[in-house]
Design a protein around this motif. Structure first.
Motif, short mmCIF file in Angstrom:
data_model
loop_
_atom_site.label_atom_id
_atom_site.label_comp_id
_atom_site.label_asym_id
_atom_site.label_seq_id
_atom_site.Cartn_x
_atom_site.Cartn_y
_atom_site.Cartn_z
N SER A 85 -90.14 32.80 34.14
CA SER A 85 -90.54 31.98 35.28
C SER A 85 -90.63 32.75 36.55
CB SER A 85 -89.35 30.99 35.50
OG SER A 85 -89.57 30.25 36.65
N ASN A 86 -90.07 33.84 36.70
CA ASN A 86 -90.07 34.97 37.81
C ASN A 86 -91.32 35.53 37.54
OD1 ASN A 86 -89.61 37.54 39.18
ND2 ASN A 86 -88.17 36.03 40.00
N PHE A 87 -91.85 35.86 36.55
CA PHE A 87 -93.12 36.59 36.13
C PHE A 87 -94.41 35.64 36.32
CE2 PHE A 87 -96.29 37.29 32.74
CZ PHE A 87 -97.19 38.21 33.27
N LEU A 88 -94.40 34.41 35.76
CA LEU A 88 -95.39 33.73 35.73
C LEU A 88 -95.95 32.82 37.28
CD1 LEU A 88 -97.64 32.68 33.45
CD2 LEU A 88 -96.13 30.79 32.85
N ARG A 89 -94.61 32.56 37.85
CA ARG A 89 -94.63 31.76 39.05
C ARG A 89 -95.32 30.44 38.78
NH1 ARG A 89 -90.87 33.79 41.57
NH2 ARG A 89 -91.64 32.93 43.33
N PRO A 90 -94.65 29.65 37.76
CA PRO A 90 -95.34 28.39 37.28
C PRO A 90 -95.01 27.22 38.42
CG PRO A 90 -93.36 28.64 36.24
CD PRO A 90 -93.48 29.82 37.04
N GLY B 114 -85.60 31.23 38.81
CA GLY B 114 -86.77 32.15 38.59
C GLY B 114 -87.80 31.98 39.53
N CYS B 115 -88.50 30.75 39.84
CA CYS B 115 -89.39 30.51 40.69
C CYS B 115 -89.10 28.97 41.45
CB CYS B 115 -90.67 30.23 39.81
SG CYS B 115 -92.10 29.72 40.91
N SER B 116 -88.69 29.08 42.85
CA SER B 116 -88.44 27.91 43.24
C SER B 116 -89.45 26.76 43.52
CB SER B 116 -87.80 28.17 44.74
OG SER B 116 -89.00 28.92 45.59
N ARG B 117 -90.77 27.12 43.31
CA ARG B 117 -91.73 26.09 43.43
C ARG B 117 -91.92 25.32 42.03
NH1 ARG B 117 -97.51 28.99 43.41
NH2 ARG B 117 -97.52 29.65 41.48
N ALA B 118 -91.38 25.84 40.89
CA ALA B 118 -91.52 25.25 39.70
C ALA B 118 -90.95 23.96 39.51
CB ALA B 118 -91.04 26.07 38.39
N ARG B 119 -91.60 22.90 38.88
CA ARG B 119 -91.18 21.77 38.71
C ARG B 119 -90.99 21.58 37.09
NH1 ARG B 119 -93.46 16.60 37.82
NH2 ARG B 119 -95.65 17.44 38.04
N VAL B 120 -89.79 21.06 36.70
CA VAL B 120 -89.69 20.78 35.10
C VAL B 120 -89.62 19.26 34.93
CG1 VAL B 120 -88.24 21.15 33.39
CG2 VAL B 120 -88.40 23.03 35.31
N ALA B 121 -90.80 19.04 33.94
CA ALA B 121 -91.09 17.60 33.44
C ALA B 121 -90.43 17.65 32.19
CB ALA B 121 -92.35 17.41 33.33
N ALA B 122 -89.31 16.61 31.82
CA ALA B 122 -88.79 16.50 30.32
C ALA B 122 -89.87 15.60 29.70
CB ALA B 122 -87.44 15.97 30.55
N CYS B 123 -90.24 16.36 28.41
CA CYS B 123 -91.06 15.40 27.53
C CYS B 123 -90.30 15.31 26.20
CB CYS B 123 -92.32 16.22 27.23
SG CYS B 123 -93.17 16.70 28.83
N ALA B 124 -89.21 14.54 26.11
CA ALA B 124 -88.62 14.10 25.26
C ALA B 124 -89.09 13.44 24.14
CB ALA B 124 -87.10 13.74 25.32
#
Length: 195
Positions: free
Chosen positions: A71-76, A96-106
């Motif tokens: 996450s820190n490397f990619l900056r997603p 790792g990247c504060s701008r990353a938004r995680v979407a759960a896709c269960a």
């Protein structure tokens, strides 16, 4: 006392020892990724806090610290968490990247979901479908992580299919997970890494 998991971990490490710390990786880009993302041993600022918050240990902690570094490397911007939803995964990625938004896709991938910059696929009955849906939208900056690729025959077969998929580019086989890049400008190759 040494358990079965410890014996398996030692056997995997010994079998992969010729692939330690980037040995045999000729591409400068891939070598840097192996040395400074996959096998980085520097104790990052958030490791202690996250480990105490979630109580992770052993290989699980090592994987989640890898997700932090990726996450820190990619900056997603958008990260898809497919399969078993994990609050720890979301926290490590966000650290790792504060701008990353995680979407759960269960269950299923929402129809209007934009392309994911990063995606994690944990073993589940929906893994193939989730991977196919997100790989169709993957761009050259996308990076996918498939957990448990060395766990059993079905997982190894799936990993062979992913490596052969014409949409994929460079792949990294860490035994505990596989990392897939979709940048077609790079020569398609699979690197076996001792993680």
């Amino acid at each position: 006392m040494v358990g079965l998991d410890d014996i398996r971990r030692i056997m995997v490490w010994v079998a992969r020892s010729p692939h330690s710390r980037g040995f045999g990786v000729q591409s400068p880009w891939a070598y840097r990724f192996v040395r400074y993302v996959i096998n980085e041993h520097y104790p990052y600022y958030a490791y202690g806090r996250l480990a105490s918050e979630f109580g992770l240990c052993g290989n699980v902690r090592r994987l989640f610290e890898l997700y932090f570094r990726i996450s820190n490397f990619l900056r997603p911007q958008l990260v898809a968490d497919c399969g078993t939803r994990s609050d720890a995964f979301s926290a490590y990625v966000a650290a790792g990247c504060s701008r990353a938004r995680v979407a759960a896709c269960a269950g299923c991938i929402p129809d209007g979901m934009p392309p994911a910059d990063m995606a994690r696929f944990s073993p589940s009955p929906h893994l193939r479908g989730h991977y196919a849906a997100l790989a169709e939208k993957a761009g050259p900056q996308s990076l996918f992580i498939i957990e448990g690729i060395g766990h059993n025959a079905a997982a190894r077969r799936l990993w062979r299919e992913v490596k052969a998929d014409p949409r994929t580019g460079v792949t990294f086989d860490l035994y505990y997970c596989g990392i897939v890049f979709f940048d077609k400008k790079r020569f398609k190759q699979n690197y076996i890494i001792n993680f």
